[in-house]
Design an enzyme around this catalytic site. Structure first.
Site, PDB file in Angstrom:
ATOM      1  CB  SER A  17       7.568  28.882  34.060  1.00 56.49           C
ATOM      2  OG  SER A  17       8.910  29.272  33.909  1.00 56.49           O
ATOM      3  CG  HIS A  42       7.688  24.938  36.692  1.00 57.45           C
ATOM      4  ND1 HIS A  42       7.676  23.884  36.817  1.00 57.45           N
ATOM      5  CD2 HIS A  42       8.646  25.503  35.618  1.00 57.45           C
ATOM      6  CE1 HIS A  42       8.476  23.220  36.166  1.00 57.45           C
ATOM      7  NE2 HIS A  42       8.995  24.068  35.241  1.00 57.45           N
ATOM      8  CG  ASP A  44      11.737  26.376  34.347  1.00 53.29           C
ATOM      9  OD1 ASP A  44      11.704  25.369  34.354  1.00 53.29           O
ATOM     10  OD2 ASP A  44      10.696  27.327  34.043  1.00 53.29           O
ATOM     11  CG  MET A  46      17.291  26.432  32.396  1.00 55.79           C
ATOM     12  SD  MET A  46      16.779  27.624  31.019  1.00 55.79           S
ATOM     13  CE  MET A  46      15.195  27.349  30.827  1.00 55.79           C
ATOM     14  CG  HIS A  75      12.161  21.638  35.196  1.00 56.09           C
ATOM     15  ND1 HIS A  75      11.583  22.260  34.237  1.00 56.09           N
ATOM     16  CD2 HIS A  75      12.645  20.386  35.056  1.00 56.09           C
ATOM     17  CE1 HIS A  75      11.794  21.299  33.110  1.00 56.09           C
ATOM     18  NE2 HIS A  75      12.486  20.385  33.635  1.00 56.09           N
ATOM     19  CG  MET A  77      15.737  22.055  32.647  1.00 60.23           C
ATOM     20  SD  MET A  77      14.908  23.151  31.786  1.00 60.23           S
ATOM     21  CE  MET A  77      14.301  24.307  33.146  1.00 60.23           C
ATOM     22  CG  MET A 146      10.686  18.528  29.487  1.00 61.11           C
ATOM     23  SD  MET A 146      10.314  20.098  30.498  1.00 61.11           S
ATOM     24  CE  MET A 146      10.451  21.350  29.313  1.00 61.11           C
ATOM     25  CG  ASP A 184       7.702  23.008  31.776  1.00 62.24           C
ATOM     26  OD1 ASP A 184       7.498  24.062  31.286  1.00 62.24           O
ATOM     27  OD2 ASP A 184       8.892  23.002  32.477  1.00 62.24           O
TER      28      ASP A 184
HETATM   29  C1  DX5 Z   1      11.605  25.427  29.462  1.00 58.38           C
HETATM   30  C2  DX5 Z   1      11.402  25.561  30.796  1.00 58.38           C
HETATM   31  C3  DX5 Z   1       9.797  26.100  30.882  1.00 58.38           C
HETATM   32  C4  DX5 Z   1       9.628  27.543  30.247  1.00 58.38           C
HETATM   33  C5  DX5 Z   1       8.157  27.413  29.821  1.00 58.38           C
HETATM   34  O1  DX5 Z   1      12.961  24.867  29.160  1.00 58.38           O
HETATM   35  O2  DX5 Z   1      11.297  24.213  31.406  1.00 58.38           O
HETATM   36  O3  DX5 Z   1       9.252  25.815  32.187  1.00 58.38           O
HETATM   37  O4  DX5 Z   1       9.745  28.535  31.398  1.00 58.38           O
HETATM   38  O5  DX5 Z   1       7.855  28.564  29.289  1.00 58.38           O
HETATM   39  P1  DX5 Z   1       6.591  29.034  28.429  1.00 58.38           P
HETATM   40  O6  DX5 Z   1       5.128  28.620  28.997  1.00 58.38           O
HETATM   41  O7  DX5 Z   1       6.834  30.421  27.983  1.00 58.38           O
HETATM   42  O8  DX5 Z   1       6.839  27.967  27.053  1.00 58.38           O
HETATM   43 ZN    ZN Z   2      10.168  24.018  33.586  1.00 59.16          ZN
END
Ligand code: DX5
Ligand code: ZN
Length: 230
Positions: A17, A42, A44, A46, A75, A77, A146, A184
């Site tokens: 990620s 990956h 992310d 947000m 991903h 979110m 998750m 994840d």
């Molecule tokens: C959390 C994200 C993850 C995050 C994982 O909301 O979806 O992908 O980056 O990070 P680590 O591996 O540091 O928990």
């Molecule tokens: Zn993620």
């Protein structure tokens, strides 16, 4: 319809990620992933609404896409992800994952992702019953369980996730679906065996890949993925 994308190899797949990357050195760090046999990214996204934090979006994805060898797993979110599916597909995502809890019409969003030539993923937060995905599971390429509350990197793995991963595998097999199970949040080389044993196939890791020595970190995961060959 365009040709459908493909996962970059057989499971287990490590999915770093880039939320945990050093953005001043993003290109160099993505090169390090590839030098160590990892083409999966990956990504992310947000929105500060579905989750409290804000990360990055289409322009950053388009920059990462300049490297055609990378497989980009977006991903989302974000609330009402249907609004942005085309924008992320046009920016170069290979796989787009929406959240069950955020979508106004899950079936329609999955169909839009496929119509745009991308692989489709569906994700559930830790508090959402895994069985909620059942009506869609045959249409999915990926089911993301998750293993932390989404929103931030660097959190601790929720132990009750082991059973949720097993349930996802059971539902997938019962439905005759071929989707891969992704996990994840909070996964490190030290605890990855428990999610592999539960049946996880795509392993997201942020801080455990980008924190410190990337090559060494990937080697640590590889040792667990392939215990005899390393
Ligand atoms: C959390 C994200 C993850 C995050 C994982 O909301 O979806 O992908 O980056 O990070 P680590 O591996 O540091 O928990
Ligand atoms: Zn993620």
């Amino acid at each position: 319809m365009m040709d459908k994308k493909r996962f970059p190899g057989k499971p287990p797949l490590l999915a770093p990620s880039i939320l945990a990357a050093d953005f001043l050195k993003l290109g160099v760090q993505l090169g390090e992933l590839k030098d160590n046999g990892v083409r999966y990214v990956h990504f992310d996204v947000m929105d500060g609404h579905f989750v409290p934090s804000i990360s990055f979006g289409m322009p950053v994805l388009a920059s990462v896409r300049k490297d055609p060898e990378l497989f980009i797993d977006a991903h989302l979110m974000i609330t009402d992800p249907g609004r942005y599916i085309k924008a992320f597909a046009d920016s170069g995502a290979d796989l787009i994952t929406i959240h069950m809890e955020a979508s106004g019409d899950v079936g329609k969003d999955i169909e839009s992702i496929h119509d745009l030539g991308c692989l489709a993923g569906l994700s559930v937060k830790p508090g959402t019953p895994v069985s909620d995905v059942t009506p869609y599971i045959r249409d999915l390429d990926l089911l993301l369980i998750m293993t932390v509350e989404p929103g931030f990197g660097g959190q601790a793995y929720l132990p009750e996730s082991d059973e949720r991963i097993r349930e996802a595998v059971r539902l997938r097999d019962e439905a005759g679906s071929r989707c891969l199970i992704e996990v994840d949040g909070g996964i490190k080389a030290q605890n990855v065996k428990r999610v592999l044993d539960a049946g996880a196939e795509v392993i997201v890791a942020g801080t455990a890949v980008f924190g410190g020595d990337i090559a060494g970190n990937i080697r640590d995961f590889d040792r667990v993925f392939n215990p005899v060959s390393t």
